[in-house]
Scaffold this motif. Structure first.
Motif, PDB file in Angstrom:
ATOM      1  N   THR A 197       0.921  -1.263   0.136  1.00 24.12           N
ATOM      2  CA  THR A 197      -0.021   0.140   0.030  1.00 24.12           C
ATOM      3  C   THR A 197       0.829   1.345   0.013  1.00 24.12           C
ATOM      4  OG1 THR A 197       0.021  -0.007   2.317  1.00 24.12           O
ATOM      5  CG2 THR A 197      -1.646  -1.175   1.277  1.00 24.12           C
ATOM      6  N   GLY A 198       2.133   1.044   0.578  1.00 23.42           N
ATOM      7  CA  GLY A 198       2.972   2.366   0.600  1.00 23.42           C
ATOM      8  C   GLY A 198       3.693   2.654  -0.740  1.00 23.42           C
ATOM      9  N   LEU A 199       3.628   1.785  -1.848  1.00 19.21           N
ATOM     10  CA  LEU A 199       4.505   1.609  -3.148  1.00 19.21           C
ATOM     11  C   LEU A 199       3.834   3.026  -3.895  1.00 19.21           C
ATOM     12  CD1 LEU A 199       5.041  -1.972  -4.413  1.00 19.21           C
ATOM     13  CD2 LEU A 199       6.868  -0.039  -3.688  1.00 19.21           C
ATOM     14  N   PRO A 200       2.659   3.292  -4.156  1.00 16.72           N
ATOM     15  CA  PRO A 200       2.083   4.315  -4.962  1.00 16.72           C
ATOM     16  C   PRO A 200       2.846   5.557  -4.786  1.00 16.72           C
ATOM     17  CG  PRO A 200       0.453   2.673  -4.654  1.00 16.72           C
ATOM     18  CD  PRO A 200       1.448   2.124  -3.752  1.00 16.72           C
ATOM     19  N   ASN A 201       2.474   5.995  -3.388  1.00 16.70           N
ATOM     20  CA  ASN A 201       2.868   7.234  -2.959  1.00 16.70           C
ATOM     21  C   ASN A 201       4.430   7.393  -3.265  1.00 16.70           C
ATOM     22  OD1 ASN A 201       0.455   8.403  -2.623  1.00 16.70           O
ATOM     23  ND2 ASN A 201       0.392   7.660  -0.441  1.00 16.70           N
ATOM     24  N   LEU A 202       5.201   6.162  -2.567  1.00 17.65           N
ATOM     25  CA  LEU A 202       6.731   6.534  -2.606  1.00 17.65           C
ATOM     26  C   LEU A 202       7.203   6.679  -4.064  1.00 17.65           C
ATOM     27  CD1 LEU A 202       8.992   6.115  -0.658  1.00 17.65           C
ATOM     28  CD2 LEU A 202       9.303   3.894  -1.436  1.00 17.65           C
ATOM     29  N   LEU A 203       6.633   5.695  -5.099  1.00 17.15           N
ATOM     30  CA  LEU A 203       7.283   5.974  -6.420  1.00 17.15           C
ATOM     31  C   LEU A 203       6.847   7.351  -6.873  1.00 17.15           C
ATOM     32  CD1 LEU A 203       6.935   2.241  -7.680  1.00 17.15           C
ATOM     33  CD2 LEU A 203       9.017   3.623  -6.930  1.00 17.15           C
ATOM     34  N   ASP A 204       5.787   7.703  -6.564  1.00 12.44           N
ATOM     35  CA  ASP A 204       5.189   9.001  -7.202  1.00 12.44           C
ATOM     36  C   ASP A 204       6.296  10.122  -6.554  1.00 12.44           C
ATOM     37  OD1 ASP A 204       2.924  10.812  -8.478  1.00 12.44           O
ATOM     38  OD2 ASP A 204       3.047  11.562  -6.587  1.00 12.44           O
TER      39      ASP A 204
END
Length: 294
Positions: free
Chosen positions: A281-288
């Protein structure tokens, strides 16, 4: 928050995440700028003699300990001396010390999750240095929380995640270990955990000791890499077309990286009520955030 908080390493990826999440919860840090040569025993002595916070989060050497590609023995030796002095200063001024550490203190020889009761047997220079630092803090400063994290990944331009993504942009084939397992832990989640610990210490709960934290759902390096690439493709064109499985023993870092690095998070749940969050769940914000700054 009644305690006056100091954050060393506020410019690091984990430091920035702690400051950002802290501001949302009305938690403020004194985050002094390090000297040009970095924090050492003398500069730490001057700093704490002048400021005397109630609690200190030591991320001064975050990149070397968690993200650097190659460990530097001389830098580690100087950092060990500095942390020993820091622990002495915290003892002298009655300061709570929150000191991060890593799954790398274990050798990865067991297939079940490591608990805080398991005896560390670090493999490489980084794990050995972190284990010595843990022992130093534990022996000197009674008001300590040693927080061992799983596979920490962040949005820094020179971190582990960045190096992987840059390879995926220029190489058509990547190999990752399918029999190496750990707890992927986004930097924001690690910051959340540190803040949760500080909040309870602020209530004068004497919860000193060593704790483990890693993202929910242990994964192989191969599965983690595939998840990262799947999310990254929504941000940029990648050259990689094949991600191949490779045995841990065949990896170039097998002598230093634990094969089995899964951490049990029961103690931190039972003591602080901190529940592991799913790392996916933390991947999208981190990669953005990462691609906005590339």
């Amino acid at each position: 928050m009644h305690m006056r908080l100091m954050l060393l390493g506020g410019g690091s990826a984990l430091g920035q995440a702690a400051i950002r999440l802290g501001a949302e919860a009305d938690i403020n840090f004194l985050a002094p700028r390090p000297p040009e040569s970095g924090w050492d025993s003398a500069s730490l002595t001057r700093l704490l003699d002048e400021t005397r916070p109630d609690a200190l989060v030591n991320l001064a050497y975050y990149h070397d300990w968690f993200q650097a590609e190659r460990p530097d023995p001389e830098r580690f030796a100087a950092q060990e001396r500095a942390v020993e002095r820091l622990a002495e200063l915290c003892l002298h001024h009655h300061i709570i010390l929150l000191q991060p550490s890593s799954y790398r203190v274990f050798d990865g020889a067991r297939a079940t999750a490591y608990s805080e009761k398991d005896e560390p047997e670090p493999l490489g220079l980084r794990g050995q240095a972190l284990w010595r630092i843990e022992q130093s803090v534990r022996a000197i400063c009674p008001w300590h929380v040693l927080l061992r994290f799983g596979w920490l990944f962040d949005d820094s331009q020179d971190g582990i995640l960045s190096r992987f993504l840059k390879r995926a942009e220029r190489e058509t084939e990547l190999t990752l270990a399918d029999d190496r397992r750990g707890n992927p832990t986004p930097v924001d989640d690690a910051a959340r955990v540190m803040l949760a610990v500080l909040k309870q210490l602020d209530c004068r709960a004497p919860l000193w000791g060593t704790y483990h934290y890693g993202g929910h759902e242990a994964a192989s390096a191969l599965a983690f890499g595939q998840a990262v690439l799947g999310e990254a493709r929504s941000h940029c064109r990648l050259a990689v077309t094949d991600v191949l499985a490779q045995p841990h023993a065949a990896r170039p870092d097998a002598a230093e990286e634990p094969q089995h690095a899964v951490l049990s998070c029961k103690k931190i749940l039972n003591t602080f009520g901190i529940k592991p969050r799913a790392w996916r769940t933390g991947l999208p914000n981190l990669l953005d955030r990462y691609y906005r700054h590339v």
